[in-house]
Design a protein around this motif. Structure first.
Motif, PDB file in Angstrom:
ATOM      1  N   PRO A 166       0.830  -1.204   0.000  1.00 53.23           N
ATOM      2  CA  PRO A 166       0.000   0.000   0.000  1.00 53.23           C
ATOM      3  C   PRO A 166       0.869   1.260   0.000  1.00 53.23           C
ATOM      4  O   PRO A 166       1.846   1.354   0.734  1.00 53.23           O
ATOM      5  N   GLY A 167       0.520   2.207  -0.882  1.00 54.40           N
ATOM      6  CA  GLY A 167       1.268   3.457  -0.999  1.00 54.40           C
ATOM      7  C   GLY A 167       2.362   3.420  -2.048  1.00 54.40           C
ATOM      8  O   GLY A 167       2.874   4.464  -2.440  1.00 54.40           O
ATOM      9  N   ALA A 168       2.749   2.212  -2.514  1.00 56.05           N
ATOM     10  CA  ALA A 168       3.779   2.115  -3.548  1.00 56.05           C
ATOM     11  C   ALA A 168       3.240   2.687  -4.860  1.00 56.05           C
ATOM     12  O   ALA A 168       2.052   2.559  -5.165  1.00 56.05           O
ATOM     13  N   LEU A 169       4.103   3.340  -5.619  1.00 62.14           N
ATOM     14  CA  LEU A 169       3.696   3.950  -6.881  1.00 62.14           C
ATOM     15  C   LEU A 169       3.930   2.996  -8.043  1.00 62.14           C
ATOM     16  O   LEU A 169       5.015   2.443  -8.193  1.00 62.14           O
ATOM     17  N   PHE A 170       2.875   2.847  -8.849  1.00 60.00           N
ATOM     18  CA  PHE A 170       2.940   1.971 -10.019  1.00 60.00           C
ATOM     19  C   PHE A 170       2.463   2.721 -11.251  1.00 60.00           C
ATOM     20  O   PHE A 170       1.585   3.580 -11.169  1.00 60.00           O
ATOM     21  N   TYR A 171       3.044   2.363 -12.389  1.00 55.69           N
ATOM     22  CA  TYR A 171       2.594   2.876 -13.677  1.00 55.69           C
ATOM     23  C   TYR A 171       1.585   1.893 -14.245  1.00 55.69           C
ATOM     24  O   TYR A 171       1.845   0.689 -14.305  1.00 55.69           O
ATOM     25  N   ASP A 172       0.430   2.414 -14.647  1.00 57.33           N
ATOM     26  CA  ASP A 172      -0.628   1.604 -15.247  1.00 57.33           C
ATOM     27  C   ASP A 172      -0.659   1.899 -16.745  1.00 57.33           C
ATOM     28  O   ASP A 172      -1.129   2.966 -17.153  1.00 57.33           O
ATOM     29  N   PRO A 173      -0.130   1.000 -17.588  1.00 53.31           N
ATOM     30  CA  PRO A 173      -0.085   1.271 -19.022  1.00 53.31           C
ATOM     31  C   PRO A 173      -1.466   1.384 -19.670  1.00 53.31           C
ATOM     32  O   PRO A 173      -1.624   2.071 -20.673  1.00 53.31           O
ATOM     33  N   ALA A 174      -2.489   0.785 -19.092  1.00 50.91           N
ATOM     34  CA  ALA A 174      -3.834   0.861 -19.671  1.00 50.91           C
ATOM     35  C   ALA A 174      -4.389   2.285 -19.604  1.00 50.91           C
ATOM     36  O   ALA A 174      -5.127   2.709 -20.491  1.00 50.91           O
ATOM     37  N   THR A 175      -4.039   3.028 -18.564  1.00 53.75           N
ATOM     38  CA  THR A 175      -4.526   4.399 -18.407  1.00 53.75           C
ATOM     39  C   THR A 175      -3.428   5.430 -18.640  1.00 53.75           C
ATOM     40  O   THR A 175      -3.703   6.619 -18.678  1.00 53.75           O
ATOM     41  N   ASP A 176      -2.181   4.966 -18.763  1.00 54.79           N
ATOM     42  CA  ASP A 176      -1.007   5.840 -18.915  1.00 54.79           C
ATOM     43  C   ASP A 176      -0.898   6.790 -17.722  1.00 54.79           C
ATOM     44  O   ASP A 176      -0.596   7.961 -17.866  1.00 54.79           O
ATOM     45  N   LYS A 177      -1.191   6.252 -16.513  1.00 59.15           N
ATOM     46  CA  LYS A 177      -1.127   7.056 -15.295  1.00 59.15           C
ATOM     47  C   LYS A 177      -0.305   6.337 -14.235  1.00 59.15           C
ATOM     48  O   LYS A 177      -0.199   5.124 -14.237  1.00 59.15           O
ATOM     49  N   VAL A 178       0.219   7.137 -13.316  1.00 63.24           N
ATOM     50  CA  VAL A 178       0.900   6.615 -12.136  1.00 63.24           C
ATOM     51  C   VAL A 178      -0.074   6.724 -10.977  1.00 63.24           C
ATOM     52  O   VAL A 178      -0.762   7.735 -10.822  1.00 63.24           O
ATOM     53  N   GLY A 179      -0.150   5.676 -10.176  1.00 65.70           N
ATOM     54  CA  GLY A 179      -1.052   5.705  -9.034  1.00 65.70           C
ATOM     55  C   GLY A 179      -0.454   5.031  -7.827  1.00 65.70           C
ATOM     56  O   GLY A 179       0.482   4.243  -7.934  1.00 65.70           O
ATOM     57  N   GLU A 180      -1.004   5.368  -6.674  1.00 67.87           N
ATOM     58  CA  GLU A 180      -0.612   4.737  -5.415  1.00 67.87           C
ATOM     59  C   GLU A 180      -1.430   3.474  -5.253  1.00 67.87           C
ATOM     60  O   GLU A 180      -2.662   3.514  -5.321  1.00 67.87           O
TER      61      GLU A 180
END
Length: 129
Positions: free
Chosen positions: A8-22
């Motif tokens: 929880p809280g780690a930052l990941f890149y989501d290629p499907a949305t082209d966004k970074v999220g926690e």
């Protein structure tokens, strides 16, 4: 990626949305992510997520800071801006203008908020001073 690698809280890149999220948690087959600094969560495929690069983390942090600067503006009263006018008690027109101001503020419509403040100031000068 397996759940044991999602903290929880780690930052990941989501290629499907082209966004970074926690990373928030797992919900069924999905990983739940939310924008850095808060916002609406979205579902992502955990197998497609990649740890965010330093550049992606920095960019997401800047977006969050900019978003905060826009939404925190009403709390910056006294820094180069006049204080919002206070409605007179028991005045229906004051209450109406103050209500318009609050609705505009809630909708993040700074122009309408300013208009309501100008009208309320003018009304107060004409009727209450």
């Amino acid at each position: 990626m397996h759940d044991t690698q999602h903290e929880p809280g780690a930052l990941f890149y989501d290629p499907a949305t082209d966004k970074v999220g926690e990373y928030q948690e797992r919900s069924g087959p999905y990983a739940m992510l939310r924008p850095v600094g808060g916002g609406r969560e979205w579902q992502a495929d955990p197998a497609a997520l990649r740890p965010a690069t330093a550049e992606q983390r920095l960019s997401a942090g800047v977006r969050a800071a900019n978003r905060r600067a826009r939404t925190d503006a009403p709390f910056m009263v006294g820094i180069g801006t006049p204080r919002p006018p206070v409605p007179e008690p028991d005045c229906a027109e004051c209450d109406d203008l103050a209500s318009r101001r609050e609705s505009a503020r809630a909708a993040h419509d700074r122009s309408a908020e300013t208009d309501a403040n100008v009208l309320l100031r003018s009304h107060r000068r004409e009727r209450h001073e």
